[in-house]
Scaffold this motif. Sequence first.
Motif, PDB file in Angstrom:
ATOM      1  N   THR A 178       0.751  -1.211  -0.094  1.00 46.87           N
ATOM      2  CA  THR A 178      -0.082  -0.002  -0.035  1.00 46.87           C
ATOM      3  C   THR A 178       0.867   1.166   0.022  1.00 46.87           C
ATOM      4  O   THR A 178       0.338   2.341  -0.331  1.00 46.87           O
ATOM      5  N   GLY A 179       2.101   1.203   0.537  1.00 40.80           N
ATOM      6  CA  GLY A 179       2.957   2.269   0.464  1.00 40.80           C
ATOM      7  C   GLY A 179       2.967   2.637  -1.212  1.00 40.80           C
ATOM      8  O   GLY A 179       3.049   3.925  -1.418  1.00 40.80           O
ATOM      9  N   TYR A 197       0.062   5.034  -1.964  1.00 42.13           N
ATOM     10  CA  TYR A 197       0.274   6.292  -1.694  1.00 42.13           C
ATOM     11  C   TYR A 197       1.284   7.029  -2.445  1.00 42.13           C
ATOM     12  O   TYR A 197       1.179   8.256  -2.647  1.00 42.13           O
ATOM     13  N   ARG A 198       2.447   6.333  -3.063  1.00 37.87           N
ATOM     14  CA  ARG A 198       3.392   6.878  -3.501  1.00 37.87           C
ATOM     15  C   ARG A 198       2.907   7.333  -5.069  1.00 37.87           C
ATOM     16  O   ARG A 198       3.384   8.474  -5.619  1.00 37.87           O
ATOM     17  N   SER A 241       4.532  11.787   2.656  1.00 39.19           N
ATOM     18  CA  SER A 241       3.864  11.586   4.201  1.00 39.19           C
ATOM     19  C   SER A 241       2.873  12.969   4.499  1.00 39.19           C
ATOM     20  O   SER A 241       1.911  12.521   5.312  1.00 39.19           O
ATOM     21  N   ALA A 299      -0.036  11.666   2.548  1.00 39.29           N
ATOM     22  CA  ALA A 299      -0.881  10.646   3.166  1.00 39.29           C
ATOM     23  C   ALA A 299      -1.405  11.014   4.487  1.00 39.29           C
ATOM     24  O   ALA A 299      -2.353  10.488   4.976  1.00 39.29           O
ATOM     25  N   ARG A 303      -6.855   9.597   2.127  1.00 39.46           N
ATOM     26  CA  ARG A 303      -6.835   8.302   2.779  1.00 39.46           C
ATOM     27  C   ARG A 303      -8.154   7.632   2.511  1.00 39.46           C
ATOM     28  O   ARG A 303      -8.132   6.518   2.383  1.00 39.46           O
ATOM     29  N   GLY A 333       1.696  -1.960   5.068  1.00 36.40           N
ATOM     30  CA  GLY A 333       1.706  -0.592   5.061  1.00 36.40           C
ATOM     31  C   GLY A 333       1.881   0.066   6.495  1.00 36.40           C
ATOM     32  O   GLY A 333       2.633  -0.440   6.939  1.00 36.40           O
ATOM     33  N   ARG A 334       0.838   1.005   6.839  1.00 41.01           N
ATOM     34  CA  ARG A 334       1.149   1.678   8.144  1.00 41.01           C
ATOM     35  C   ARG A 334      -0.187   1.616   9.150  1.00 41.01           C
ATOM     36  O   ARG A 334      -0.045   1.522  10.358  1.00 41.01           O
ATOM     37  N   ASP A 335      -1.367   1.228   8.297  1.00 43.90           N
ATOM     38  CA  ASP A 335      -2.613   1.147   9.150  1.00 43.90           C
ATOM     39  C   ASP A 335      -3.459  -0.245   8.556  1.00 43.90           C
ATOM     40  O   ASP A 335      -4.698  -0.122   8.737  1.00 43.90           O
ATOM     41  N   ARG A 388      10.032  10.602   7.956  1.00 41.77           N
ATOM     42  CA  ARG A 388       8.856  10.085   7.424  1.00 41.77           C
ATOM     43  C   ARG A 388       7.856   9.373   8.718  1.00 41.77           C
ATOM     44  O   ARG A 388       6.842   9.502   8.841  1.00 41.77           O
ATOM     45  N   ASP A 419       4.323  10.222   9.726  1.00 43.37           N
ATOM     46  CA  ASP A 419       3.330   9.098   9.663  1.00 43.37           C
ATOM     47  C   ASP A 419       2.643   8.794  11.066  1.00 43.37           C
ATOM     48  O   ASP A 419       1.574   8.222  11.064  1.00 43.37           O
ATOM     49  N   ARG A 455       0.391  11.854  12.416  1.00 39.82           N
ATOM     50  CA  ARG A 455      -0.926  12.300  11.972  1.00 39.82           C
ATOM     51  C   ARG A 455      -2.091  12.157  12.598  1.00 39.82           C
ATOM     52  O   ARG A 455      -2.107  10.852  13.109  1.00 39.82           O
TER      53      ARG A 455
HETATM   54  O1   DC Z   1       5.754   1.806   2.699  1.00 41.89           O
HETATM   55  P1   DC Z   1       6.358   3.212   2.060  1.00 41.89           P
HETATM   56  O2   DC Z   1       7.594   3.503   2.734  1.00 41.89           O
HETATM   57  O3   DC Z   1       6.501   3.036   0.503  1.00 41.89           O
HETATM   58  O4   DC Z   1       5.292   4.225   2.257  1.00 41.89           O
HETATM   59  C1   DC Z   1       5.380   5.576   1.743  1.00 41.89           C
HETATM   60  C2   DC Z   1       4.578   6.215   2.415  1.00 41.89           C
HETATM   61  O5   DC Z   1       2.980   6.040   2.316  1.00 41.89           O
HETATM   62  C3   DC Z   1       4.482   6.255   3.977  1.00 41.89           C
HETATM   63  O6   DC Z   1       5.725   7.324   4.296  1.00 41.89           O
HETATM   64  C4   DC Z   1       3.206   6.761   4.577  1.00 41.89           C
HETATM   65  C5   DC Z   1       2.357   6.399   3.495  1.00 41.89           C
HETATM   66  N1   DC Z   1       1.462   5.276   3.818  1.00 41.89           N
HETATM   67  C6   DC Z   1       0.542   5.332   4.655  1.00 41.89           C
HETATM   68  O7   DC Z   1       0.207   6.478   5.122  1.00 41.89           O
HETATM   69  N2   DC Z   1      -0.385   4.284   4.835  1.00 41.89           N
HETATM   70  C7   DC Z   1      -0.097   2.972   4.493  1.00 41.89           C
HETATM   71  N3   DC Z   1      -0.953   2.046   4.497  1.00 41.89           N
HETATM   72  C8   DC Z   1       1.042   2.803   3.427  1.00 41.89           C
HETATM   73  C9   DC Z   1       1.829   3.790   3.244  1.00 41.89           C
END
Ligand code: DC
Length: 226
Positions: A40-41, A44-45, A105, A108, A114, A140-142, A180, A184, A187
């Motif tokens: 999922t990163g 967002y990219r 970021s 994102a 989102r 990902g992050r979430d 980052r 991240d 937020r």
């Molecule tokens: O995994 P990555 O470093 O390629 O992700 C890039 C950015 O995308 C990360 O700094 C924050 C955002 N991101 C996010 O907010 N939620 C996710 N599920 C995946 C990535």
Amino acid sequence: MSATPGNPFIIVAIDGGAASGKSSTARALSERFNLLHSDTGSYYRAVTAEMLRRGASASDLSSVTAALADMKLGTRIEGRSARIEVSGRAPGDEIRSKEVNDAVSHFAAIPELRSALLAYQRGQAAAAREGGFAGLVMEGRDIGSVIFPDADFRFFLHADAAVREQRRVSQGQEDKVAERDQLDSSRKTAPLSQSQGAASIDTTLMTVAQVADQMASVISRRPAPA
Ligand code: DC
């Protein structure tokens, strides 16, 4: 192997900071268990790269919502990877550029952006089923906290910041991983955080194979349904 009554469809969520080892271990798991891999990163990219291409700014919400309204997100499955297409275009190397690393970021953190990606990401489970995969591994992050809080397996990866910076350098990337992570994690909407019940793994001194082995043993121990 695909999903069968004895081997039900599984969802594996992997979260963690930048360069914590999510993508390489998710790829390894996708191969071992025939899971569709969703990074999922990269979504967002790709959306960030498109925002920059259109001249939208993360500090100007109306420019972001106008670009979102005009953007169509699609998925192309390549091997075991679910790749995003933005308005029919598959993003290239530009999504790993310094410009995108610096901006992603900030974009994102925008709730409207989102929520545009939320349904898209959840839809990957259907794409995995339709593609005959045994499940989905999404990183990902979430993912374990917001996208799939009921995932069958949830992992959270950590690693020392210096080691993570070094991983990016050896990939030829200029990326301020600690900065980052700070953005991240702080937020308001869906911050990077370890969700309750997620298994935490410190990858600092581990190889990709060791991390994948540890996760695979948890997945393989899952009891068959009654
Ligand atoms: O995994 P990555 O470093 O390629 O992700 C890039 C950015 O995308 C990360 O700094 C924050 C955002 N991101 C996010 O907010 N939620 C996710 N599920 C995946 C990535």
